[in-house]
Write a protein that holds these residues in place. Structure first.
Motif, PDB file in Angstrom:
ATOM      1  N   ASP A 147       1.126  -0.923  -0.070  1.00 52.08           N
ATOM      2  CA  ASP A 147       0.145   0.192   0.330  1.00 52.08           C
ATOM      3  C   ASP A 147       0.967   1.165  -0.138  1.00 52.08           C
ATOM      4  OD1 ASP A 147      -2.382   1.695   0.184  1.00 52.08           O
ATOM      5  OD2 ASP A 147      -2.317   1.579   2.611  1.00 52.08           O
ATOM      6  N   THR A 176      -3.203   0.424  -3.440  1.00 52.80           N
ATOM      7  CA  THR A 176      -3.870   1.246  -2.643  1.00 52.80           C
ATOM      8  C   THR A 176      -4.697  -0.055  -2.066  1.00 52.80           C
ATOM      9  OG1 THR A 176      -5.680   1.635  -4.015  1.00 52.80           O
ATOM     10  CG2 THR A 176      -4.412   3.366  -3.153  1.00 52.80           C
ATOM     11  N   PRO A 178      -8.575  -1.375  -0.564  1.00 52.22           N
ATOM     12  CA  PRO A 178      -9.653  -0.470  -0.647  1.00 52.22           C
ATOM     13  C   PRO A 178     -10.572   0.772  -0.219  1.00 52.22           C
ATOM     14  CG  PRO A 178      -8.630  -2.880  -2.179  1.00 52.22           C
ATOM     15  CD  PRO A 178      -7.703  -2.190  -1.297  1.00 52.22           C
ATOM     16  N   ALA A 179     -11.087   1.265  -0.626  1.00 58.05           N
ATOM     17  CA  ALA A 179     -11.806   1.763   0.570  1.00 58.05           C
ATOM     18  C   ALA A 179     -12.793   1.140   1.484  1.00 58.05           C
ATOM     19  CB  ALA A 179     -12.370   3.444  -0.048  1.00 58.05           C
ATOM     20  N   LEU A 182     -11.037  -0.905   4.517  1.00 56.57           N
ATOM     21  CA  LEU A 182     -10.309   0.347   5.251  1.00 56.57           C
ATOM     22  C   LEU A 182     -11.794   0.177   5.757  1.00 56.57           C
ATOM     23  CD1 LEU A 182      -8.708   3.024   3.021  1.00 56.57           C
ATOM     24  CD2 LEU A 182      -7.794   1.044   4.911  1.00 56.57           C
ATOM     25  N   ALA A 183     -13.480   0.876   4.646  1.00 51.80           N
ATOM     26  CA  ALA A 183     -14.551   1.355   6.094  1.00 51.80           C
ATOM     27  C   ALA A 183     -14.703  -0.535   7.059  1.00 51.80           C
ATOM     28  CB  ALA A 183     -15.476   1.299   4.915  1.00 51.80           C
ATOM     29  N   ASP A 186     -12.536  -0.246   9.925  1.00 55.17           N
ATOM     30  CA  ASP A 186     -12.669   0.289  10.798  1.00 55.17           C
ATOM     31  C   ASP A 186     -14.615  -0.077  11.659  1.00 55.17           C
ATOM     32  OD1 ASP A 186     -10.636   2.625   9.565  1.00 55.17           O
ATOM     33  OD2 ASP A 186     -12.609   3.125   8.739  1.00 55.17           O
TER      34      ASP A 186
END
Length: 206
Positions: A147, A176, A178-179, A182-183, A186
């Motif tokens: 990343d 990267t 992926p969003a 990450l979500a 979280d």
């Protein structure tokens, strides 16, 4: 040049959409040859052979123009927007040893670090290269990249004799997380924190 890239070209003196349609109906493609300060030469090319040759970007072909041999670079292919039938081809005269400017496609190989994705930010780069040694594509190795890794045009490995014309700082690949990943992480962290807080309150109550 191989026999597969030697193309018979018939000189033509008739023009217009009607003539072009008749030409294509006969299995041929109208084309124009230009470059090196010469007058444009209008020819008809075999349709099936050219359809196969132009699958490769920047194809260089050897034309047999009624007994005269001429190397040419496929510079532009015009297609019907609906049926994708080749309507016309532009050919640039080239000589052996001559360098030309071309846009070469880029492809990624390998897999970046688990949980990440490698995004190809540019689909091609501009090179100056010998006309008879134009690479079909350039591979960008992303194997194991983590990343935050970026690869720029200046970091690519180019074929021998090729010069980079694109800006060396042009971003080619970005690695990267992926969003969505990450979500999800979280959410898991928030849930873990909530459970820990509840357990702490229960412990205090006891």
């Amino acid at each position: 040049m191989s026999e597969d890239t030697t193309v018979p070209a018939e000189l033509r003196s008739s023009f217009g959409k009607g003539f072009a349609r008749r030409l294509r109906a006969a299995g041929k493609i109208p084309a124009v040859i230009y470059g090196h300060g010469t007058d444009p030469v209008h020819v008809a090319l075999p349709g099936h052979q050219m359809m196969l040759l132009v699958r490769r970007a920047n194809a260089v072909i050897e034309l047999d123009i009624e007994g005269t041999s001429q190397l040419a670079l496929v510079k532009d292919v015009q297609r019907d927007p609906v049926h994708q039938i080749i309507e016309h081809i532009d050919l640039l005269v080239v000589n052996k040893g001559e360098k030309v400017t071309v846009d070469v496609p880029l492809y990624t190989t390998g897999e970046s670090f688990p949980g990440t994705i490698a995004t190809l930010d540019a689909s091609s780069i501009s090179l100056e290269v010998e006309a008879t040694h134009i690479p079909e594509h350039i591979e960008v190795d992303v194997e194991g990249l983590e990343d935050g890794t970026h690869i720029t045009a200046g970091e690519l490995t180019l074929p021998r004799g090729a010069s980079l014309l694109s800006d060396p700082e042009t971003l080619i690949v970005a690695v990267t997380v992926p969003a969505a990943t990450l979500a999800a992480e979280d959410e898991i962290a928030a849930a873990d924190a909530e459970v820990a807080a509840e357990q702490s309150e229960e412990a205090d109550a006891e």
